[in-house]
Write a protein that holds these residues in place. Structure first.
Motif, mmCIF file in Angstrom:
data_model
loop_
_atom_site.group_PDB
_atom_site.id
_atom_site.type_symbol
_atom_site.label_atom_id
_atom_site.label_comp_id
_atom_site.label_asym_id
_atom_site.label_seq_id
_atom_site.Cartn_x
_atom_site.Cartn_y
_atom_site.Cartn_z
ATOM 1 N N ARG A 155 0.766 -1.356 0.049
ATOM 2 C CA ARG A 155 0.090 -0.154 0.115
ATOM 3 C C ARG A 155 0.738 1.456 0.084
ATOM 4 N N ASP A 156 1.970 1.194 0.706
ATOM 5 C CA ASP A 156 2.811 2.431 0.973
ATOM 6 C C ASP A 156 3.398 2.569 -0.654
ATOM 7 N N ARG A 159 0.888 3.968 -2.786
ATOM 8 C CA ARG A 159 0.503 5.374 -2.472
ATOM 9 C C ARG A 159 1.749 6.285 -3.174
ATOM 10 N N GLU A 163 1.077 9.225 -5.960
ATOM 11 C CA GLU A 163 1.345 10.510 -5.778
ATOM 12 C C GLU A 163 2.390 11.114 -6.486
ATOM 13 N N ASN A 170 -8.593 7.504 -7.478
ATOM 14 C CA ASN A 170 -8.968 7.213 -6.107
ATOM 15 C C ASN A 170 -9.654 5.700 -6.100
ATOM 16 N N LEU A 180 -8.346 5.056 -0.747
ATOM 17 C CA LEU A 180 -7.298 5.671 -1.015
ATOM 18 C C LEU A 180 -7.479 6.914 -2.183
ATOM 19 N N ASN A 182 -5.106 9.995 -4.201
ATOM 20 C CA ASN A 182 -3.711 10.617 -4.329
ATOM 21 C C ASN A 182 -3.836 12.064 -4.610
ATOM 22 N N ARG A 197 -8.154 11.504 3.528
ATOM 23 C CA ARG A 197 -8.250 10.368 4.472
ATOM 24 C C ARG A 197 -8.709 9.124 4.360
ATOM 25 N N PRO A 198 -8.244 8.141 4.362
ATOM 26 C CA PRO A 198 -9.049 6.810 4.150
ATOM 27 C C PRO A 198 -10.231 6.591 5.140
#
Length: 521
Positions: A155-156, A159, A163, A170, A180, A182, A197-198
């Motif tokens: 996930r990181d 993301r 980004e 989304n 999620l 961006n 924010r999630p």
């Protein structure tokens, strides 16, 4: 250990209870051991012995340090002390075993005392005292924790990748909450960062847009806000997979793509097509300009041949008209002979100006009285129109300022527009008599020439194409498609414009706007 029944008083019953307890713990899908206050193993179940890699009987009596090493024992001792003091302690975390490597364990330290605890202590040769031991339950969560950490790392990474993407992305769960989003998506729709924010409800995004009066074309501004919110959320969640477009209030065009996962999750991507569309329009304009240039080159070549063919007989007409004017001097035919001579000379100048226009040469920059140019243009065509039964009227405002340009080209423009109107009226059945009205007046920053007729008019779809070279609406070869193209060329060469619109009461109105000559120009 409240689920274990208290032992009976006789020794045989105690042994039976111990056997039952060992059987239950050996069958438990977790590692269990009983450890005395001096940190010796009083009991270990089968799962614990398998993890240690040793028979259970060889573990009993060993200290925790002898079995797992100083580092692991020191890490767990503070929690064991709390259990020996009567507290149930639950912790979890990563720990490095000498034999099994790094593992993620969930530990539960439970105080253990009473007769059964005393029996276990005696069986394990440990001391008997209140809370003289504790039970340690260990669940190995390494694999699930590794999967969880891997998913979090993915996930990181996702993301971080998103980004760095300029497009918007989304992900919306089946519960209509954000998973999620961006920065590109938030920036594209001017959403504040906190909405990213999630877990943010999709309805919050819709309310934000409504508060900024960002409505869709099919939404009623007078409708209740919550009704609009619920309707739009339902529409988004029901959106089928595929591409779609949205025109933003600021003129941007957003293309969206929606994918639906098996669990109902929506993956949406957004691209700003505005620059691409503008580039496409620029390319089309460039291609159109190239086509117009090619057509005008063809016109120039055509008119060159026409001029060559016309100039020879025109020279004869001009010479004979001059002789006729001289011979008719002092007779009733003198005025008519003079008109023929002047018309022949004007025809010569018009042919020359047509060639200059087609070749896009700059026009002459003389001060021109546009009223005179209108009269000169009407002289060429008005009599032909009137002979066809068409009423031609003129309205020229007095005291108009001069313009800068070529009087012959402007006269040709007027004559061509009136001739075009005459052709449109030819053979048309109507209730009112055919009529052409020519008006010249001053407007803001210039002069406006309007040539109106009460003919069939020009359909809206053709009002731009009608000025393209060689485009004509006349049937059976009745038009060449050159006249209106040259009119536009002449208007633009004089810094002006030409357009066609519907005339009041029906018909077509060709509107030419030209800038006036400024002081000292």
């Amino acid at each position: 250990m409240s689920s274990i029944p208290p032992p009976r008083a006789d020794a045989g019953s105690a042994e039976a209870d111990l056997a039952l307890l060992r059987g239950v713990l050996d069958a438990a899908p977790t590692r269990v051991c009983v450890v005395s206050r001096d940190r010796r193993y009083l009991y270990v179940n089968r799962d614990f012995a398998d993890f240690a890699g040793r028979p259970a009987e060889t573990i009993l009596g060993l200290t925790t340090r002898e079995l797992v090493g100083e580092a692991v024992a020191a890490q767990l001792d503070p929690h064991a002390d709390r259990a020996l003091a009567g507290e149930v302690v639950t912790i979890e975390g990563w720990i490095d075993y000498r034999r099994n490597g790094r593992r993620f364990i969930a530990w539960t330290f439970t105080p253990f005392a009473g007769p059964l605890g005393a029996a276990l202590a005696e069986a394990g040769r440990g001391p008997e005292q209140p809370h003289g031991a504790f039970i340690l339950f260990m669940r190995d969560l390494t694999e699930s924790k590794q999967r969880e950490e891997e998913a979090a790392a993915n996930r990181d990474r996702l993301r971080a990748i998103l980004e760095g993407v300029a497009d918007g992305v989304n992900i919306v769960g089946a519960d209509a909450r954000l998973v999620l989003a961006n920065a590109g998506f938030l920036r594209m729709y001017d959403f504040p960062p906190e909405l990213g924010r999630p877990g943010t409800p999709l309805a919050d995004f819709v309310r934000n847009r409504l508060h900024r009066a960002d409505l869709r074309p099919d939404e009623d501004p007078a409708a209740a806000e919550e009704a609009l919110v619920q309707a739009r959320v339902a529409a988004i969640m029901a959106r089928p997979p595929g591409r779609w477009e949205e025109a933003r209030p600021d003129g941007r065009v957003i293309e969206g793509r929606t994918e639906r996962l098996p669990d109902g999750t929506l993956v949406n991507t957004y691209s700003d097509l505005t620059l691409r569309r503008e580039a496409e329009r620029a390319r089309r304009a460039s291609r159109d300009a190239l086509r117009r240039h090619e057509r005008l080159s063809a016109i120039a070549s055509l008119l060159g041949g026409v001029a060559h063919e016309i100039n020879n007989p025109l020279a004869v007409v001009a010479a004979q008209s001059l002789l006729l004017a001289e011979e008719a001097e002092g007779t009733p035919m003198a005025a008519r002979a003079e008109k023929v001579r002047l018309a022949a000379e004007r025809c010569g100048r018009i042919v020359a100006s047509l060639l200059a226009s087609a070749r896009q040469k700059p026009p002459k920059r003389d001060r021109v009285d546009m009223a005179d140019a209108v009269e000169a243009g009407l002289d060429l065509v008005a009599e032909v129109a009137q002979a066809a039964g068409i009423l031609v009227t003129t309205e020229i405002a007095p005291g108009l300022p001069p313009i800068r340009g070529d009087a012959d080209q402007l006269a040709h423009l007027v004559g061509n527009l009136v001739g075009n109107a005459r052709a449109a009226l030819a053979g048309q059945a109507r209730d009112a008599p055919p009529a052409i009205r020519v008006r010249l007046q001053e407007v803001a920053k210039g002069l406006e020439l309007r040539v109106e007729d009460n003919g069939p008019g020009v359909p809206p779809a053709l009002r731009e194409r009608i000025f393209d070279p060689f485009f004509t609406t006349r049937q059976d070869g009745g038009g060449t498609g050159i006249g209106l193209a040259l009119c536009r060329t002449i208007a633009k060469a004089h810094g002006g414009s030409i357009a066609v619109e519907a005339a009041p009461g029906g018909g077509a109105a060709f509107v030419v706007r030209l800038p006036v000559a400024g002081p000292g120009r």
